[in-house]
Design an enzyme around this catalytic site. Structure first.
Site, short mmCIF file in Angstrom:
data_model
loop_
_atom_site.label_atom_id
_atom_site.label_comp_id
_atom_site.label_asym_id
_atom_site.label_seq_id
_atom_site.Cartn_x
_atom_site.Cartn_y
_atom_site.Cartn_z
N ASP A 181 8.62 -10.18 10.21
CA ASP A 181 7.30 -10.61 9.17
C ASP A 181 6.99 -11.18 9.74
OD1 ASP A 181 8.72 -9.03 7.84
OD2 ASP A 181 10.63 -9.77 6.56
N HIS B 254 -8.31 -4.36 -1.40
CA HIS B 254 -7.30 -3.57 0.10
C HIS B 254 -6.06 -2.81 0.27
CE1 HIS B 254 -5.89 -6.07 3.52
NE2 HIS B 254 -4.70 -5.56 2.66
N GLU B 255 -5.74 -2.66 -0.82
CA GLU B 255 -4.37 -1.90 -0.71
C GLU B 255 -5.21 0.02 -0.81
OE1 GLU B 255 -2.29 -3.18 -0.41
OE2 GLU B 255 -2.62 -4.96 -1.12
N TYR C 8 -4.99 -10.29 10.08
CA TYR C 8 -6.18 -9.35 8.40
C TYR C 8 -7.07 -9.92 8.74
CZ TYR C 8 -1.87 -9.19 5.67
OH TYR C 8 -0.65 -8.44 4.98
N HIS D 197 -6.15 1.17 2.71
CA HIS D 197 -4.61 1.01 3.32
C HIS D 197 -4.41 2.96 3.49
CE1 HIS D 197 -3.16 -2.08 5.09
NE2 HIS D 197 -2.93 -2.61 4.32
N GLU E 231 -4.21 -4.37 9.62
CA GLU E 231 -4.75 -5.27 8.64
C GLU E 231 -5.92 -5.40 9.03
OE1 GLU E 231 -3.77 -5.25 5.97
OE2 GLU E 231 -1.18 -5.24 5.88
N GLU F 142 1.11 -1.51 -0.82
CA GLU F 142 -0.05 -0.33 -0.06
C GLU F 142 0.73 1.28 0.14
OE1 GLU F 142 -0.23 -2.27 2.85
OE2 GLU F 142 0.49 -1.61 4.34
#
Ligand SMILES: [Zn+2]
Length: 631
Positions: free
Chosen positions: A404, A326-327, A412, A330, A349, A302
């Protein structure tokens, strides 16, 4: 970011990581949920994944002047940092770096003392700079390393057009430090400018104001006037061309995929308008998309004003465009209101996933909303079945781990389901009003889970005390699993698929008799993803010959089918499987296939051959995540 699934593999190496130079590495036994829920030891405002000292000296602006050297595969130049002292006694500015070669540090024309500390796994090296007596800027001359974790340099052969090289960066979670020395923490927001020098025939774009008609002269100027966290600084360079899609939206891509991308994503402008109507004005001027080569390890990223997008969602029928929703979402949740640490990733998320479903419903209707919500729910259930309890907690304890690691379906889909429950309890209109106010209240701030909880306490929990209760909220955020009585998405379109799948498995219906004419891609995915683990040869041949699954041009359907093929060693699909693994670097699509192949000796040998051929074109993250399966 959407969407990656690599967890366990990174676990071992991350146990060795230090969480912060001021707090030496601790190797902790996994905490019990109860311990975590008490949160006795975590300093919630502290970013355990940065060496920086923004509580003493805070960087507020960065001027970059960088040359992209495609022969050396290095960015070379200077980063000039403007800072303010938070503590007047502060004498040292501490920055994050990883694999950078620091040539010199200056204040004006005067050299400044600096020291690069020893490298710590996952975090890189702290750069200590002695602050000059006067002024509020230091200029750092440096170059990146060839294997920078946040940059991928592609040869011409690895691009769509095969003629020009390509570079793209991916900073989230803590990879910005591998191409810029900076305070690499989501709680430090900076504005930036950049001068990027490239070979003349190439175009550079950034997460900043991009000029679609800029002359292609090899020198490009950028300005990002809104303060953003470091993980949103992004750069790409390639044979990029622009095509507008709407008044504020357009797409950058290599020429051979530009038209296909612009038509696939033509609803982007409508998505933008619909989102604004419900959640308030878009804060970032233009919203453009950049289509990357297939090696991009994620679905999308994003980066503000310019989302980076995998080409694997160009399906020809808009079936996979929820990624764009979704992006885009953001821009509100994540880029405007940002998680303060990676423990709080679910604030980015979970809210974004919730918004994604809502945007998809606004544009494509309730059937699609329901289908996508069921598929998301199934992904969540699969992760709950596979993850240790501590990793099922929204406000996850990540101390000593690679950030990560937090990217599973928990932040999410569990985050989105939590918000869906609140929506159902207080009513959709009331919840939308709450979200609008929440985005305004925390605009351009980075917030912790605890700040969110206390905001909720003062707003919805007060107004709707009759339907919401604190303990339940606490359970959602600080405890593992899905609370009993949580919303369970359902879809009529999928019930019909269940009926025919059952009939086919029983033998009362042949594949030819299944009426798939009006099936959407989602129904196909649901049909395939819910097959039993084992099918017999006749069944596999029947499915493939009737529906041409091995030849499917839809990357998601192909993925689901290839996974079935691997589980059942269905060899007629293996040629396609090989080219799929070599041609795509998106982890969501390749990792489950490698993991499944690795379960047999023969499969592993096949995976190894494909991996070795694919490796030069894979992103460092894709290599890192999958190489364990083929060793
Ligand atoms: Zn995301």
């Amino acid at each position: 970011m959407k969407s990656i699934r690599y967890l366990a593999f990174l676990w071992i190496s991350t146990l060795l990581a230090c969480s912060n130079p001021e707090q030496p590495a601790e190797i902790k036994a996994p905490q019990t949920p109860q311990q975590t829920s008490k949160q006795t030891q975590i300093d919630h405002a502290k970013d355990y994944h940065s060496f920086a000292n923004p509580d003493v000296v805070k960087v507020s602006h960065i001027d970059l002047d960088l040359t992209a050297d495609f022969d050396k595969q290095q960015l070379i130049g200077t980063a000039t940092l403007t800072y303010q002292k938070v503590d007047e006694q502060g004498k040292t500015l501490i920055l994050d770096t990883r694999g950078l070669t620091i040539l010199e540090v200056n204040s004006g024309n005067t050299p400044v003392a600096f020291e690069l500390q020893k490298e710590v796994p996952n975090l890189g090296s702290a750069l200590h700079i002695t602050l000059p007596e006067q002024g509020n800027q230091v200029s750092i001359s440096y170059h990146t390393s060839k294997d920078a974790s946040g940059a991928q340099w592609l040869t011409p052969e690895q691009t769509a057009g095969k003629q020009y090289p390509f570079l793209f960066t991916q900073a989230q979670a803590v990879h910005a430090r591998s191409f810029i020395p900076l305070q690499d923490s989501p709680q430090v927001r900076v504005t930036y400018t950049a001068t990027i020098r490239t070979p003349k025939e190439l175009l550079a774009v950034m997460s900043a104001a991009n000029d679609p008609v800029t002359p292609r002269d090899g020198v490009y100027e950028f300005n990002m006037p809104q303060p953003i966290p470091s993980y949103l600084i992004a750069l790409a360079i390639g044979d990029l061309h622009f095509k507008p899609m709407g008044e504020r939206t357009g797409v950058y891509a290599e020429p051979s995929i530009l038209d296909a991308a612009a038509s696939e994503f033509e609803d982007t402008e409508s998505m933008l308008e619909a989102t604004e109507k419900t959640y308030g004005p878009y804060s970032w001027d233009r919203y453009d998309l950049l289509i990357l080569p297939p090696s991009f390890p994620f679905g999308g990223m994003e980066n503000p004003r310019l989302s980076f997008i995998t080409p694997t969602v160009i399906a020809g029928d808009k079936s996979l465009v929820s990624l764009i929703a979704h992006e885009l979402a953001h821009s509100w949740s994540g880029n405007t209101v940002t998680n303060a640490t990676w423990r709080d990733l679910w604030l980015n998320e979970g809210f974004t996933t919730y918004l994604t479903y809502r945007i998809m419903e606004m544009i494509y209707g309730t059937d699609r909303y329901n289908m996508e919500a069921v598929l998301g729910y199934q992904d969540l259930q699969a992760d709950i079945a596979a993850l240790p309890e501590n990793d099922e907690i929204l406000a996850i304890d990540l101390r000593g781990r690679n950030p990560d690691d937090v990217f599973s379906n928990i932040p999410y889909e569990k985050g989105a389901l939590f918000l869906r429950e609140i929506e159902q309890k207080v009513g959709r209109d009331n919840f939308d009003k709450f979200l609008l106010e929440y985005f305004n209240h925390f605009a351009f701030k980075s917030i912790t889970t605890d700040q969110f909880v206390s905001y909720l306490d003062q707003t919805l929990l007060t107004t709707y005390a009759d339907v919401l209760d604190k303990e339940r909220i606490h359970q959602w955020i600080f405890e593992p699993g899905i609370p009993d009585g949580a919303p369970m998405p359902e879809s009529d379109a999928f019930s019909k698929v269940d009926t025919v799948r059952d009939a086919w498995l029983e033998g009362s219906l042949s594949a030819k008799q299944i009426n798939t004419q009006d099936w959407t891609v989602h129904q196909w995915l649901y049909f395939l993803n819910n097959m039993p683990q084992k099918l017999n040869d006749m069944q596999l041949v029947e499915l493939d010959s009737t529906f041409q699954l091995t030849a499917s041009k839809n990357n998601e359907i192909a993925h689901s089918w290839l996974l079935i093929a691997v589980k059942n060693e269905y060899k007629p699909a293996y040629e396609r499987l090989y080219s799929y693994l070599v041609g795509i670097g998106r982890n969501k699509l390749v990792k489950p296939l490698y993991r499944e192949l690795a379960k047999t000796v023969e499969g592993k040998a096949f995976a190894k051959r494909a991996f070795e051929e694919a490796k030069p074109g894979y992103h460092p993250l894709t290599v890192h995540v999958n190489q364990g399966f083929v060793e």
